[in-house]
Design an enzyme around this catalytic site. Structure first.
Site, mmCIF file in Angstrom:
data_model
loop_
_atom_site.group_PDB
_atom_site.id
_atom_site.type_symbol
_atom_site.label_atom_id
_atom_site.label_comp_id
_atom_site.label_asym_id
_atom_site.label_seq_id
_atom_site.Cartn_x
_atom_site.Cartn_y
_atom_site.Cartn_z
ATOM 1 N N ASP A 71 0.857 -1.190 0.000
ATOM 2 C CA ASP A 71 0.000 0.000 0.000
ATOM 3 C C ASP A 71 0.889 1.234 0.000
ATOM 4 O OD1 ASP A 71 0.979 -0.282 2.579
ATOM 5 O OD2 ASP A 71 -0.947 -0.376 3.562
ATOM 6 N N ASN A 136 -8.255 -1.640 13.385
ATOM 7 C CA ASN A 136 -9.641 -1.907 12.960
ATOM 8 C C ASN A 136 -9.717 -3.154 12.076
ATOM 9 O OD1 ASN A 136 -8.469 -1.060 10.587
ATOM 10 N ND2 ASN A 136 -9.812 0.697 10.256
ATOM 11 N N HIS A 138 -7.717 -3.721 9.449
ATOM 12 C CA HIS A 138 -7.334 -3.563 8.047
ATOM 13 C C HIS A 138 -6.048 -4.307 7.726
ATOM 14 C CE1 HIS A 138 -5.053 0.554 8.640
ATOM 15 N NE2 HIS A 138 -4.225 -0.440 8.773
ATOM 16 N N GLU A 143 -9.785 -1.236 4.329
ATOM 17 C CA GLU A 143 -10.487 -0.835 5.541
ATOM 18 C C GLU A 143 -11.750 -1.689 5.727
ATOM 19 O OE1 GLU A 143 -8.908 0.988 7.442
ATOM 20 O OE2 GLU A 143 -8.155 2.842 6.571
HETATM 21 C C1 GLP Z 1 -0.741 1.157 8.426
HETATM 22 C C2 GLP Z 1 -0.453 0.323 7.178
HETATM 23 C C3 GLP Z 1 -0.668 -1.137 7.418
HETATM 24 C C4 GLP Z 1 -0.004 -1.549 8.713
HETATM 25 C C5 GLP Z 1 -0.665 -0.831 9.857
HETATM 26 C C6 GLP Z 1 -0.176 -1.267 11.237
HETATM 27 O O1 GLP Z 1 -2.062 1.573 8.503
HETATM 28 N N1 GLP Z 1 -1.246 0.698 6.052
HETATM 29 O O2 GLP Z 1 -0.155 -1.874 6.317
HETATM 30 O O3 GLP Z 1 -0.109 -2.932 8.877
HETATM 31 O O4 GLP Z 1 -0.415 0.539 9.665
HETATM 32 O O5 GLP Z 1 0.903 -0.467 11.669
HETATM 33 P P1 GLP Z 1 1.693 -0.732 13.002
HETATM 34 O O6 GLP Z 1 2.525 -1.939 12.739
HETATM 35 O O7 GLP Z 1 2.536 0.481 13.221
HETATM 36 O O8 GLP Z 1 0.698 -0.953 14.083
#
Ligand code: GLP
Length: 240
Positions: A71, A136, A138, A143
């Site tokens: 992403d 959430n 995702h 989402e």
């Molecule tokens: C972002 C990314 C996701 C990632 C998520 C969790 O929203 N788009 O791909 O998995 O954050 O991040 P963290 O590992 O900092 O909790």
């Protein structure tokens, strides 16, 4: 052989989590000549990347390694250090010698998904998808409400995701509102998948992922419809 249920590996927090994730990653790629690999950003994979770029630096799978972006934000200048692909480059790819030609990333404008789309059309699926978990549920930027058969596309970020990413941007008002993401179907086609989950903040959504109703309302429950999924979760994420 395919395995229909996610395999859950529980670790201690910190080094044990990072080292276990790196070991599962390396074990998944050994023997694959030119692996196509989806990689995540966020805090969760940082320790794994550190371990991969030190202890696993000389593995043969880096030679023809191909990174496929999971992403990225829309609207940042190419090469902006806050782009997810710059971030993965800094944390891992620059250290293990993956050339620019082997980094399949999103562009910064609305038709910037073409390279990723043609890679998926040509390859069919990734050899390995490594994923983090949003609070959430995702996966990437799929989402809640994302269809399980969704494909690469531009999306609006959920308000909670904007809030969760505010710290990286110096305030919520600075977080871009639009992003590209691989779809859940693109992710689900991967031959193997590793989900990384760390910290008590993720305990509730990990439980919902493993035990709640399988539904697009919790996109991560798509993992329970897939084969060859390994979840590496630390004690906090396991609610201990
Ligand atoms: C972002 C990314 C996701 C990632 C998520 C969790 O929203 N788009 O791909 O998995 O954050 O991040 P963290 O590992 O900092 O909790």
């Amino acid at each position: 052989m395919s395995d229909p249920k996610p395999k859950l590996i529980e670790t201690a927090a910190g080094d044990d989590f990072a080292e276990t994730a790196a070991r599962v990653f390396a074990d998944s790629l050994r023997g694959i000549e030119s692996p196509l690999v989806i990689l995540p950003t966020g805090n969760t994979p940082l320790g794994m990347y550190r371990c991969l770029r030190t202890r696993y630096k000389d593995e043969p799978f880096w030679k023809n390694f191909r990174y496929l972006a999971l992403d990225d934000y829309i609207g940042l200048p190419v090469g902006d250090e806050r782009c997810f692909h710059s971030w993965v480059a800094r944390e891992l790819l620059d250290h293990v010698g993956v050339p620019a030609a082997n980094r399949i990333v999103f562009g910064s404008v609305d038709d910037g998904a073409e390279g990723v789309k043609s890679c998926l059309a040509a390859c069919g699926s990734a050899d390995l998808a490594v994923l983090g978990l949003g609070e959430n549920g995702h996966l990437g930027f799929n989402e809640p409400g994302s269809a399980f058969d969704s494909t690469v596309r531009a999306v609006d970020l959920a308000p909670g995701t904007v809030a969760a990413n505010a710290a990286y941007w110096g305030g919520e008002d600075r977080v871009p509102r639009r992003a590209f993401t691989l779809g859940l179907r693109d992710i689900a086609r991967s031959k193997r998948t590793i989900l990384l989950v760390a910290g008590t903040r993720k305990a509730a959504i990990l439980k919902a992922t493993l035990e709640g109703p399988v539904s697009p309302e919790v996109p991560s429950t798509v993992l329970r419809t897939m084969n060859n999924v390994t979840i590496v979760a630390d004690e906090g994420a396991m609610g201990r």
